[in-house]
Design an enzyme around this catalytic site. Structure first.
Site, PDB file in Angstrom:
ATOM      1  N   THR A  84      -9.118   0.721  -9.751  1.00 22.25           N
ATOM      2  CA  THR A  84      -8.546  -0.443  -9.052  1.00 22.25           C
ATOM      3  C   THR A  84      -8.732  -1.670  -9.941  1.00 22.25           C
ATOM      4  OG1 THR A  84      -9.036   0.476  -6.864  1.00 22.25           O
ATOM      5  CG2 THR A  84      -8.630  -1.884  -6.926  1.00 22.25           C
ATOM      6  N   ARG A 113       0.847  -1.196   0.000  1.00 18.83           N
ATOM      7  CA  ARG A 113       0.000   0.000   0.000  1.00 18.83           C
ATOM      8  C   ARG A 113       0.889   1.255   0.000  1.00 18.83           C
ATOM      9  NH1 ARG A 113      -5.098   1.672  -1.189  1.00 18.83           N
ATOM     10  NH2 ARG A 113      -6.152   2.778   0.489  1.00 18.83           N
ATOM     11  N   SER A 172      -7.802   0.976   3.293  1.00 13.57           N
ATOM     12  CA  SER A 172      -8.267   0.481   1.987  1.00 13.57           C
ATOM     13  C   SER A 172      -9.487  -0.414   2.155  1.00 13.57           C
ATOM     14  CB  SER A 172      -7.134  -0.320   1.346  1.00 13.57           C
ATOM     15  OG  SER A 172      -7.572  -0.961   0.174  1.00 13.57           O
ATOM     16  N   ASP A 176      -7.932   8.214   0.103  1.00 13.93           N
ATOM     17  CA  ASP A 176      -8.447   7.118   0.938  1.00 13.93           C
ATOM     18  C   ASP A 176      -8.275   7.395   2.432  1.00 13.93           C
ATOM     19  OD1 ASP A 176      -9.684   5.451  -0.825  1.00 13.93           O
ATOM     20  OD2 ASP A 176      -8.000   4.082  -1.083  1.00 13.93           O
ATOM     21  N   THR A 229      -3.950  -0.823  -7.353  1.00  7.56           N
ATOM     22  CA  THR A 229      -4.738   0.369  -7.667  1.00  7.56           C
ATOM     23  C   THR A 229      -3.921   1.635  -7.801  1.00  7.56           C
ATOM     24  OG1 THR A 229      -6.676   1.626  -6.913  1.00  7.56           O
ATOM     25  CG2 THR A 229      -5.154   0.911  -5.219  1.00  7.56           C
ATOM     26  N   LEU A 230      -4.500   2.565  -8.580  1.00 11.51           N
ATOM     27  CA  LEU A 230      -4.059   3.966  -8.552  1.00 11.51           C
ATOM     28  C   LEU A 230      -5.079   4.786  -7.775  1.00 11.51           C
ATOM     29  CD1 LEU A 230      -3.037   4.383 -12.315  1.00 11.51           C
ATOM     30  CD2 LEU A 230      -1.473   4.576 -10.381  1.00 11.51           C
ATOM     31  N   ASN A 231      -6.094   4.136  -7.258  1.00  6.88           N
ATOM     32  CA  ASN A 231      -7.286   4.691  -6.606  1.00  6.88           C
ATOM     33  C   ASN A 231      -8.308   5.104  -7.660  1.00  6.88           C
ATOM     34  OD1 ASN A 231      -9.026   5.248  -4.584  1.00  6.88           O
ATOM     35  ND2 ASN A 231      -8.170   7.227  -4.059  1.00  6.88           N
ATOM     36  N   GLY A 288     -13.428  -1.636  -7.240  1.00  6.98           N
ATOM     37  CA  GLY A 288     -14.717  -0.981  -6.971  1.00  6.98           C
ATOM     38  C   GLY A 288     -14.770  -0.176  -5.691  1.00  6.98           C
TER      39      GLY A 288
HETATM   40  N1  GLY Z   1      -8.375   2.896  -3.407  1.00  5.20           N
HETATM   41  C1  GLY Z   1      -9.413   2.022  -3.085  1.00  5.20           C
HETATM   42  C2  GLY Z   1      -9.142   1.222  -1.885  1.00  5.20           C
HETATM   43  O1  GLY Z   1      -7.993   0.987  -1.568  1.00  5.20           O
HETATM   44  O2  GLY Z   1     -10.052   0.821  -1.223  1.00  5.20           O
END
Ligand code: GLY
Length: 567
Positions: free
Chosen positions: A376, A99, A447, A418, A394-396, A468
């Site tokens: 994501t 992360r 996350s 986040d 993910t890049l978010n 998602g």
């Molecule tokens: N960026 C989405 C998550 O980590 O939940």
């Protein structure tokens, strides 16, 4: 390349040329030796090739992560982060946390104006939204501990894709077009990058990315130093300076991904192996599954009032816990045992009334309605030895912060969103939070990513996960209960329409077909506010049959580029 894969790629190419996605449906996804399920046909192909060359599931995962950065730039990444949950053929499990972290210069009020109000968009778009990336270090650690092929061999397919180019699928062309103006605006003045264009992207267009190719070559030759030090790091630092971002050289050099014990829980005759904090996914998933077991959810008909109402009431309580208790375990104390104890959950769920909706307390003004589904990405891999890996990365947001590193050809994440940027103020997924997830220097943001592996009777049974945002947890939950409570097969679990609820906003989101008009009325009569949602989640599912054969179940109904490829 075997016949099935050759056919798959040939069909995909034909389908690109014909631009006719509707006619392209994969039917038989059962394999004997190994299978890879990703959101993108080219990435699945890369992973499957690695398996066929004798690589294990972890090798394939590393190759897929880098390939996705080229072929699926909206979420695949080298400058984002993620989580991997692994289970070896011997049955040992652990999780890898790669992360992103807040830069050292970050602080709790960095997105607030002088009156303490949130400055709209600052945590989502542009340089200040970027967390210190974790993906490259994560892949290095995964390979060092579990890989069997050489590092170079695993990066090469991504280099080849960047060099030779990738033909845009319709979905990718459409997505780039939808974000084109925003990307151009954030990157004004950077002209020689394949993602910056004055004209529309076209289906079938060949996208070459020589800048990213160079970065990948450095990563191939220098490992983590090819990203966190030297030329790539200089490009990132220059980019930060250009846009007044916070990431320093020290942040990059100091980034470390972390091996953590996987979160393990029992649900009926299954052992569920999932992601611990800083993801909320594992804890929330286990809370939901224990609720499903306690209420014997499978006694109700799929899609009935009781089924949907019960799921929503469980979800409402679990997301309230998420907002209150969960954050980076290195920075806050998480009452994990308590949150997962039978005593706590029985008490927590004791006021669920099958004849009425409970109120979500303290609903704040300004809850956002947007629940985007496909930022994501998740991929699942099982090899011929029975090693399994479940990766969500993910890049978010789609294309993250939208910032492209000049000269690097890759997007930077916007993972800082986040964090709870102000207590009670929702992020892009409508999620609220408090102190446990407040911004602190070098802290990881909470996350929802829920990469998960399920064993049944001590044998590998399912490898699953979804993108998602906030809907990840409920999508994975439904996928598992569809298999266990409703006895669906791998593809039925994925295809079944989904619902989502998350405490705040106080709504029930439903996909088309998830509830009948009658059940909709009944839910409304109980007080639920129903909102239709075009798509919720995008599973990448693998189920292992009793005879050991592997069924890959991509979510092609919701995302036509998804593929299971194996041999
Ligand atoms: N960026 C989405 C998550 O980590 O939940």
């Amino acid at each position: 390349m075997n016949l099935k894969k050759t056919l798959s790629v040939a069909l995909a190419t034909l389908f690109l040329i014909a631009c006719n996605h509707k006619q392209f449906v994969q039917k038989n996804n059962t394999y004997k030796n190994g299978v890879v399920v990703t959101a993108n046909l080219f990435a699945s192909e890369v992973g499957s090739d690695i398996l066929e060359q004798g690589g294990n599931a972890f090798d394939a995962a590393v190759a897929v992560q880098f390939a996705l950065a080229v072929v699926y730039p909206r979420a695949g990444n080298i400058a984002g982060g993620g989580f991997a949950v692994i289970r070896t053929a011997k049955g040992e499990s652990e999780s890898l946390d790669f992360r992103e972290k807040a830069p050292k210069a970050a602080n709790e009020s960095m997105y607030l104006d002088e009156n303490g109000n949130v400055i709209e968009g600052l945590s989502q778009t542009g340089h200040l939204a970027v967390g210190v990336p974790g993906s490259v270090d994560g892949m290095v650690k995964l390979h060092q501990k579990y890989g069997s092929l050489t590092w170079e061999k695993l990066i090469q397919p991504a280099i080849d894709l960047a060099k030779n180019g990738v033909r845009l699928t319709k979905l990718e062309a459409d997505k780039l077009n939808a974000y084109r103006e925003r990307i151009n605006k954030v990157n004004a003045g950077k002209n020689n990058c394949c993602y910056i264009k004055d004209t529309e992207f076209k289906t079938g267009e060949l996208i070459k990315n020589p800048q990213l190719e160079n970065v990948l070559v450095r990563i191939k030759n220098q490992g983590r130093n090819g990203f966190y030090d030297g030329e790539t790091a200089e490009l990132i630092i220059s980019e930060m300076q250009r846009g007044k971002g916070l990431i320093s050289k020290e942040d990059l050099l100091g980034y470390e991904s972390v091996w953590r014990p996987a979160l393990i829980g029992k649900y009926r005759d299954c052992k569920v192996i999932s992601m611990p904090p800083p993801s909320s996914g594992g804890i929330a998933l286990m809370q939901l599954l224990k609720g499903a077991e306690e209420f014997n959810l499978g006694q109700y008909q799929f899609g009935s009032l009781e089924h949907i109402h019960l799921m929503v009431e469980l979800e409402r309580r679990v997301y309230a816990d998420r907002a209150t208790w969960l954050g980076d375990p290195d920075y806050c104390s998480i009452p994990k045992e308590k949150l997962l104890s039978d005593e706590y959950l029985t008490n927590r769920y004791s006021n669920i009334d099958m004849n009425g909706k409970s109120d979500s307390q303290d609903i704040k003004a300004g809850n956002v309605e947007v629940i985007e589904s496909f930022e994501t990405t998740h991929f699942s891999v099982v090899d011929k030895w029975g090693n399994a890996v479940s990766v969500t990365t993910t890049l978010n947001g789609n294309y993250g912060s939208k910032v492209i590193v000049k000269g690097g050809g890759f997007f930077l994440n916007n993972e800082m969103d986040d964090f709870s940027i102000k207590p009670g103020v929702p992020n892009q997924f409508g999620l609220v939070g408090g102190k446990a997830n407040a911004i602190e220097p070098e802290k990881r943001m909470l996350s929802s990513m829920t990469p998960t592996i399920v064993e049944k009777n001590d044998k590998l049974f399912m490898v699953t996960g979804s993108p998602g945002g906030s809907t990840i947890i409920t999508s994975v939950f439904q996928n598992i209960i569809n298999a266990v409570e409703f006895k669906m097969n791998a593809q039925e679990c994925v295809n079944a329409p989904r619902i989502h609820s998350q405490w705040l906003p106080d709504k029930v989101y439903v996909e088309a077909g998830a509830i009948s008009p009658t059940v909709k009325n009944e839910l409304q009569n109980l007080g639920h506010a129903i909102q239709e949602q075009s798509r919720i989640g995008m599973m990448a599912n693998i189920v292992i049959n009793e005879d050991g054969s592997l069924v890959g179940a991509p979510d092609t109904l919701r995302h036509k580029d998804s593929r299971a490829i194996g041999y």
